[in-house]
Design a protein around this motif. Structure first.
Motif, PDB file in Angstrom:
ATOM      1  N   SER A  86      -4.194   1.772  -5.157  1.00 31.36           N
ATOM      2  CA  SER A  86      -3.351   2.927  -4.841  1.00 31.36           C
ATOM      3  C   SER A  86      -2.198   2.485  -3.951  1.00 31.36           C
ATOM      4  O   SER A  86      -2.288   1.475  -3.244  1.00 31.36           O
ATOM      5  N   LEU A  87      -1.138   3.251  -3.984  1.00 29.19           N
ATOM      6  CA  LEU A  87      -0.002   2.958  -3.118  1.00 29.19           C
ATOM      7  C   LEU A  87      -0.415   3.069  -1.651  1.00 29.19           C
ATOM      8  O   LEU A  87       0.031   2.288  -0.812  1.00 29.19           O
ATOM      9  N   GLU A  88      -1.313   4.002  -1.362  1.00 26.59           N
ATOM     10  CA  GLU A  88      -1.813   4.137   0.009  1.00 26.59           C
ATOM     11  C   GLU A  88      -2.524   2.864   0.458  1.00 26.59           C
ATOM     12  O   GLU A  88      -2.345   2.404   1.590  1.00 26.59           O
ATOM     13  N   ASP A  89      -3.342   2.275  -0.430  1.00 26.65           N
ATOM     14  CA  ASP A  89      -4.033   1.022  -0.102  1.00 26.65           C
ATOM     15  C   ASP A  89      -3.035  -0.094   0.184  1.00 26.65           C
ATOM     16  O   ASP A  89      -3.213  -0.877   1.114  1.00 26.65           O
ATOM     17  N   ILE A  90      -1.999  -0.166  -0.632  1.00 27.85           N
ATOM     18  CA  ILE A  90      -0.968  -1.194  -0.441  1.00 27.85           C
ATOM     19  C   ILE A  90      -0.299  -1.008   0.920  1.00 27.85           C
ATOM     20  O   ILE A  90      -0.143  -1.966   1.687  1.00 27.85           O
ATOM     21  N   MET A  91       0.089   0.232   1.225  1.00 24.70           N
ATOM     22  CA  MET A  91       0.795   0.489   2.480  1.00 24.70           C
ATOM     23  C   MET A  91      -0.092   0.208   3.687  1.00 24.70           C
ATOM     24  O   MET A  91       0.357  -0.423   4.651  1.00 24.70           O
ATOM     25  N   GLU A  92      -1.354   0.644   3.643  1.00 21.43           N
ATOM     26  CA  GLU A  92      -2.263   0.410   4.767  1.00 21.43           C
ATOM     27  C   GLU A  92      -2.512  -1.080   4.976  1.00 21.43           C
ATOM     28  O   GLU A  92      -2.478  -1.578   6.107  1.00 21.43           O
ATOM     29  N   SER A  93      -2.756  -1.798   3.885  1.00 22.72           N
ATOM     30  CA  SER A  93      -3.013  -3.233   3.965  1.00 22.72           C
ATOM     31  C   SER A  93      -1.797  -3.987   4.505  1.00 22.72           C
ATOM     32  O   SER A  93      -1.920  -4.861   5.372  1.00 22.72           O
ATOM     33  N   HIS A  94      -0.625  -3.620   4.005  1.00 26.11           N
ATOM     34  CA  HIS A  94       0.586  -4.319   4.431  1.00 26.11           C
ATOM     35  C   HIS A  94       0.918  -4.018   5.892  1.00 26.11           C
ATOM     36  O   HIS A  94       1.293  -4.920   6.652  1.00 26.11           O
ATOM     37  N   LEU A  95       0.761  -2.771   6.288  1.00 27.09           N
ATOM     38  CA  LEU A  95       1.015  -2.408   7.681  1.00 27.09           C
ATOM     39  C   LEU A  95       0.061  -3.150   8.610  1.00 27.09           C
ATOM     40  O   LEU A  95       0.474  -3.675   9.652  1.00 27.09           O
ATOM     41  N   SER A  96      -1.202  -3.229   8.220  1.00 26.27           N
ATOM     42  CA  SER A  96      -2.185  -3.960   9.021  1.00 26.27           C
ATOM     43  C   SER A  96      -1.797  -5.425   9.146  1.00 26.27           C
ATOM     44  O   SER A  96      -1.876  -6.016  10.230  1.00 26.27           O
ATOM     45  N   LYS A  97      -1.372  -6.015   8.046  1.00 20.80           N
ATOM     46  CA  LYS A  97      -0.948  -7.418   8.060  1.00 20.80           C
ATOM     47  C   LYS A  97       0.224  -7.618   9.026  1.00 20.80           C
ATOM     48  O   LYS A  97       0.222  -8.550   9.837  1.00 20.80           O
ATOM     49  N   LEU A  98       1.212  -6.730   8.940  1.00 20.47           N
ATOM     50  CA  LEU A  98       2.378  -6.854   9.828  1.00 20.47           C
ATOM     51  C   LEU A  98       1.996  -6.683  11.298  1.00 20.47           C
ATOM     52  O   LEU A  98       2.497  -7.410  12.164  1.00 20.47           O
ATOM     53  N   ARG A 101       0.260  -9.842  12.411  1.00 20.68           N
ATOM     54  CA  ARG A 101       1.169 -10.988  12.444  1.00 20.68           C
ATOM     55  C   ARG A 101       2.200 -10.881  13.564  1.00 20.68           C
ATOM     56  O   ARG A 101       2.568 -11.886  14.175  1.00 20.68           O
ATOM     57  N   TYR A 102       2.663  -9.686  13.828  1.00 18.46           N
ATOM     58  CA  TYR A 102       3.746  -9.492  14.798  1.00 18.46           C
ATOM     59  C   TYR A 102       3.294  -8.623  15.960  1.00 18.46           C
ATOM     60  O   TYR A 102       3.885  -7.603  16.264  1.00 18.46           O
ATOM     61  N   LYS A 103       2.228  -9.041  16.609  1.00 14.59           N
ATOM     62  CA  LYS A 103       1.717  -8.301  17.763  1.00 14.59           C
ATOM     63  C   LYS A 103       2.772  -8.248  18.852  1.00 14.59           C
ATOM     64  O   LYS A 103       3.423  -9.234  19.156  1.00 14.59           O
ATOM     65  N   GLU A 104       2.917  -7.060  19.413  1.00 21.12           N
ATOM     66  CA  GLU A 104       3.923  -6.922  20.488  1.00 21.12           C
ATOM     67  C   GLU A 104       3.266  -6.741  21.816  1.00 21.12           C
ATOM     68  O   GLU A 104       2.223  -6.283  22.006  1.00 21.12           O
TER      69      GLU A 104
END
Length: 104
Positions: A86-98, A101-104
């Motif tokens: 699902s597009l929701e799965d893609i968005m959640e997975s990608h957001l988690s990855k970012l 990867r880019y912890k502030e």
């Protein structure tokens, strides 16, 4: 505002009605690549113009870009659906990855 899941379902139904859905994912990737090229052309037209007498420049360049981005989105949705993603799965997975990867 359009609901993403409802949109994905509508696009899948539309493609199935026209017998486009059953195309192999390898073929769909070629369509996606073609559409990405059309997005590239639309952005180039907006940013630096086109200087070819054999090409017509769209009257509304922004509207053309929206149309081409929609074609890219539809192809992504069909590819994702073929793999039960699902597009929701893609968005959640990608957001988690970012976020990882880019912890502030």
């Amino acid at each position: 505002m359009v609901d993403i899941k409802a949109y994905q379902n509508k696009i899948i139904e539309f493609y199935k009605k026209r017998n486009w859905y059953q195309l192999d994912p390898f073929i769909r990737i070629n369509f996606l690549t073609e559409e990405v090229g059309e997005v590239s052309r639309a952005v180039r037209t907006i940013e630096i113009g086109r200087d070819r007498p054999d090409e017509k420049v769209p009257l509304n360049m922004h509207e053309n870009l929206v149309e081409e981005l929609g074609d890219v989105l539809d192809n992504l949705l069909i590819i994702a659906d073929k793999y039960q993603i699902s597009l929701e799965d893609i968005m959640e997975s990608h957001l988690s990855k970012l976020e990882k990867r880019y912890k502030e």
